[in-house]
Design a protein around this motif. Structure first.
Motif, PDB file in Angstrom:
ATOM      1  N   ALA A   1       2.259   8.655  -2.336  1.00  0.00           N
ATOM      2  CA  ALA A   1       2.491   7.371  -1.479  1.00  0.00           C
ATOM      3  C   ALA A   1       2.080   7.533  -0.186  1.00  0.00           C
TER       4      ALA A   1
ATOM      5  N   THR B   1       3.883  -3.592  -5.662  1.00  0.00           N
ATOM      6  CA  THR B   1       3.368  -2.769  -6.537  1.00  0.00           C
ATOM      7  C   THR B   1       3.586  -3.191  -7.984  1.00  0.00           C
ATOM      8  N   THR B   2       2.380  -2.984  -8.878  1.00  0.00           N
ATOM      9  CA  THR B   2       2.555  -3.373 -10.328  1.00  0.00           C
ATOM     10  C   THR B   2       1.889  -2.298 -10.922  1.00  0.00           C
TER      11      THR B   2
ATOM     12  N   LEU C   1       6.325   3.488  -3.133  1.00  0.00           N
ATOM     13  CA  LEU C   1       5.358   2.754  -2.499  1.00  0.00           C
ATOM     14  C   LEU C   1       6.136   1.332  -2.173  1.00  0.00           C
ATOM     15  N   LYS C   2       7.231   0.965  -2.742  1.00  0.00           N
ATOM     16  CA  LYS C   2       7.894  -0.272  -2.462  1.00  0.00           C
ATOM     17  C   LYS C   2       8.966   0.091  -1.295  1.00  0.00           C
TER      18      LYS C   2
ATOM     19  N   HIS D   1       4.723  -1.992  -0.126  1.00  0.00           N
ATOM     20  CA  HIS D   1       3.766  -2.255  -0.914  1.00  0.00           C
ATOM     21  C   HIS D   1       4.259  -3.172  -1.978  1.00  0.00           C
TER      22      HIS D   1
ATOM     23  N   ILE E   1      -1.088   0.308 -10.378  1.00  0.00           N
ATOM     24  CA  ILE E   1      -1.294   1.527 -11.063  1.00  0.00           C
ATOM     25  C   ILE E   1      -1.470   1.193 -12.521  1.00  0.00           C
TER      26      ILE E   1
ATOM     27  N   VAL F   1       6.348   4.296  -7.846  1.00  0.00           N
ATOM     28  CA  VAL F   1       6.497   2.896  -7.464  1.00  0.00           C
ATOM     29  C   VAL F   1       7.848   2.873  -6.459  1.00  0.00           C
TER      30      VAL F   1
ATOM     31  N   LYS G   1      -1.355  -4.867  -1.903  1.00  0.00           N
ATOM     32  CA  LYS G   1      -1.100  -4.908  -3.398  1.00  0.00           C
ATOM     33  C   LYS G   1      -1.615  -3.769  -3.886  1.00  0.00           C
ATOM     34  N   VAL G   2      -0.802  -2.995  -4.687  1.00  0.00           N
ATOM     35  CA  VAL G   2      -1.069  -1.688  -5.343  1.00  0.00           C
ATOM     36  C   VAL G   2      -0.935  -2.206  -6.918  1.00  0.00           C
TER      37      VAL G   2
END
Length: 180
Positions: free
Chosen positions: A174, A35-36, A28-29, A33, A5, A25, A2-3
């Motif tokens: 990333a 990512t929020t 990362l996805k 991950h 930013i 993002v 869980k990332v």
């Protein structure tokens, strides 16, 4: 992983910053991950006034009724937090600085000595690892970046991993996150 930013870009017209965050993002996805991104300019964040109510009167909670608790909840749920900001007048944006200050309830008011420095005792067992992403714009300079990094490294409740600039491509940032 869980990332989170924390996007501290204060200017909507700074499109290159926003584009970079979006590309990061996506990277990362692609790597699996969760990512929020919290766009701080869209949130209500009062500045810390140093009343210490979050330590003494309302332990763990700020007196302000704003988006601070949402930010802290997301922060604590994350495995990794990326503090992203342009450098403005030699430091991170005031938005990101406000969030940094509002993290005060995450530690206790009690101190101990670690490596010849006074440190606060952590309030929680688990904290995310953190890193910095700085915009390499005309205000960027190595001295400012080192000072910013030193401030972020100084917390005992955070495991600081790295500083990257937007001169590093989103894929490189990333990759650094994937390597955790």
């Amino acid at each position: 992983m869980k990332v989170l930013i924390l996007n501290g870009n204060p200017k909507a017209e700074n499109e290159s910053f926003e584009d970079y965050i979006q590309k990061l993002v996506l990277e990362l996805k692609k790597n699996g991950h969760n990512t929020t991104v919290l766009n701080l300019k869209e949130m209500e964040i009062n500045r810390c006034i140093g009343c210490y109510s979050c330590w003494l009167k309302t332990p763990g909670r700020c007196i302000f009724n704003d988006d601070g608790p949402t930010i802290l909840r997301e922060y604590l749920k994350a495995d990794f937090v990326l503090f992203a900001s342009p450098i403005i007048m030699g430091f991170i944006s005031s938005l990101l600085k406000s969030v940094q200050e509002r993290c005060l309830p995450l530690v206790l008011p009690f101190l101990y000595v670690k490596n010849d420095r006074m440190q606060h005792i952590s309030r929680y067992e688990k904290y995310p690892a953190i890193a910095l992403l700085l915009d390499h714009s005309e205000d960027y300079d190595q001295i400012s970046a080192k000072i910013i990094e030193k401030v972020f490294r100084s917390s005992n409740s955070r495991k600081f991993l790295f500083t990257k600039t937007m001169n590093n491509g989103p894929e490189e940032v990333a990759y650094a996150i994937n390597s955790i």
